[in-house]
Design a protein around this motif. Sequence first.
Motif, short mmCIF file in Angstrom:
data_model
loop_
_atom_site.label_atom_id
_atom_site.label_comp_id
_atom_site.label_asym_id
_atom_site.label_seq_id
_atom_site.Cartn_x
_atom_site.Cartn_y
_atom_site.Cartn_z
N THR A 110 -2.21 -1.01 15.89
CA THR A 110 -1.00 -1.02 14.78
C THR A 110 -1.43 -1.07 13.35
N GLY A 111 -2.36 -2.08 13.19
CA GLY A 111 -2.99 -2.46 11.89
C GLY A 111 -3.63 -1.07 11.36
N ILE A 112 -4.37 -0.32 12.26
CA ILE A 112 -5.09 0.99 11.84
C ILE A 112 -4.14 2.01 11.45
N VAL A 113 -3.20 2.00 12.24
CA VAL A 113 -2.17 2.98 11.84
C VAL A 113 -1.31 2.90 10.60
N GLY A 114 -0.98 1.59 10.14
CA GLY A 114 -0.31 0.97 9.20
C GLY A 114 -1.44 1.24 7.92
N TYR A 115 -2.66 1.05 8.12
CA TYR A 115 -3.60 1.14 7.10
C TYR A 115 -3.62 2.66 6.75
N SER A 116 -3.84 3.59 7.90
CA SER A 116 -3.80 5.04 7.42
C SER A 116 -2.73 5.55 6.70
N VAL A 117 -1.52 5.20 7.26
CA VAL A 117 -0.23 5.48 6.61
C VAL A 117 -0.06 5.36 5.24
N VAL A 118 -0.75 4.01 4.73
CA VAL A 118 -0.75 3.56 3.31
C VAL A 118 -1.74 4.28 2.70
N MET A 119 -2.96 4.71 3.03
CA MET A 119 -3.76 5.41 2.44
C MET A 119 -3.40 6.92 2.30
N PHE A 120 -2.64 7.47 3.20
CA PHE A 120 -2.34 8.77 3.29
C PHE A 120 -1.16 8.97 2.23
N THR A 121 -0.33 7.80 2.08
CA THR A 121 0.82 7.91 0.88
C THR A 121 -0.14 8.02 -0.45
N MET B 253 5.37 4.50 2.35
CA MET B 253 4.66 3.02 1.90
C MET B 253 5.25 1.89 2.74
N ASP B 254 6.59 1.96 2.78
CA ASP B 254 6.98 0.80 3.44
C ASP B 254 6.88 0.62 4.95
N PHE B 255 6.82 2.06 5.61
CA PHE B 255 6.50 2.00 7.00
C PHE B 255 5.25 1.46 7.30
N GLY B 256 4.31 1.94 6.31
CA GLY B 256 2.58 1.76 6.54
C GLY B 256 2.44 0.04 6.28
N VAL B 257 3.29 -0.41 5.30
CA VAL B 257 3.01 -1.83 4.94
C VAL B 257 3.49 -2.91 6.21
N SER B 258 4.77 -2.30 6.72
CA SER B 258 5.19 -2.88 7.83
C SER B 258 4.38 -2.94 9.04
N LEU B 259 3.94 -1.76 9.48
CA LEU B 259 2.80 -1.53 10.74
C LEU B 259 1.63 -2.49 10.38
N LEU B 260 1.15 -2.62 9.09
CA LEU B 260 -0.06 -3.31 8.83
C LEU B 260 0.28 -4.86 8.96
N PHE B 261 1.51 -5.27 8.41
CA PHE B 261 1.79 -6.72 8.72
C PHE B 261 2.10 -7.08 10.00
N TYR B 262 2.58 -6.18 10.93
CA TYR B 262 2.87 -6.33 12.30
C TYR B 262 1.56 -6.68 12.80
N GLY B 263 0.50 -5.83 12.60
CA GLY B 263 -0.65 -5.87 13.44
C GLY B 263 -1.74 -6.86 12.91
#
Length: 339
Positions: free
Chosen positions: A161-172, A188-198
């Motif tokens: 989950t953390g890896i996916v969230g970080y990837s989404v933030v970087m892609f954004t 960005m909201d989706f990526g940061v939320s996943l990063l936080f959960y992970g």
Amino acid sequence: MAGVFEVEVDGVEHDHGLQHHDHGSQHHDEPHQFDLSKLSPEEKWRVEHAKMHAKHKGHEAMHAEMVLILIVTLVVAQLVLVQWKQRHPKSYNLVTLFQMWVVPLYFTTKLHWWRFLTTWFIFSVITACISFRATRKPLACTTPRLVYKWFLLLYKISYATGIVGYSVVMFTLFGINLIFRIKPEDAMDFGVSLLFYGLYYGVLGRDFAEMCADFMASTVGYYSASGMPTKHLSDNICAVCGQPILVDVSEEGIIENTYRLSCNHVFHEFCIRGWCIVGKKQMCPYCKEKVDLKRMFSNPWERPHVMYGQLLDWLRYLVAWQPVIIGFVQGINYVLGLE
């Protein structure tokens, strides 16, 4: 005729790009009255920003004093926490675990983040049941494997989950979201939320796993946090779960392999992985010889899990103690009358 008027806030004029009709009878040296409800969110933000600047104008000395208080408090708190952790690690870990569990709950409840509260409740119920079984005496023979499998699964899910969230933030940040016609703020909201959960559940899961590992290993008898173990370890017994070793070290297991450490003690694969990576015990459970994780997990795809675990240990301070320190600083500022 469309024009631009200026808003005066406590003697400070700020241009807000609003349109009005020039009737020839209005004077620009007088502040204009207007309804804030008719402004766009961006214009409202600019008005509030102007008010804040006007309110804090001339308070440079006070702001410098507040920054100094913050820096001193952070340094002193860090020293106190380090000394506490070194002198009384058990109480430090328990208080940190409690704060990790409760502090985000307070803020998310206040902000009505129901999705997080739902996942927090599910995690809490399952982990409470697992922890309850891990602290029972006598310990059921299936409990250690169950505990380590649950926390290892949780660890891998949080890692992914953390890896996916970080990837989404970087892609954004690189604008890749525009290819899929996704708004930058939504991505960005989706990526940061996943990063936080992970990161959050990764830290919390490792802390609960460490606590359960201590209880179980001490109950089994082949491990003691201080002093000698209460049982003698046989060659074909796993010191983590106390169950027999059925697969030889040189053989390839169907479900799991058998690991031999440099001290020649052997363990089930899931047990030693849970003990070292999830339970944060980088030593042999029986003789306490230091475990070389790089040598034990030679596969390059497994090494990021070790580094991820070290990152979670560092983030624990930010999640558990940073809000407490900031709240303490705000209390000092309130007592001293600083704003």
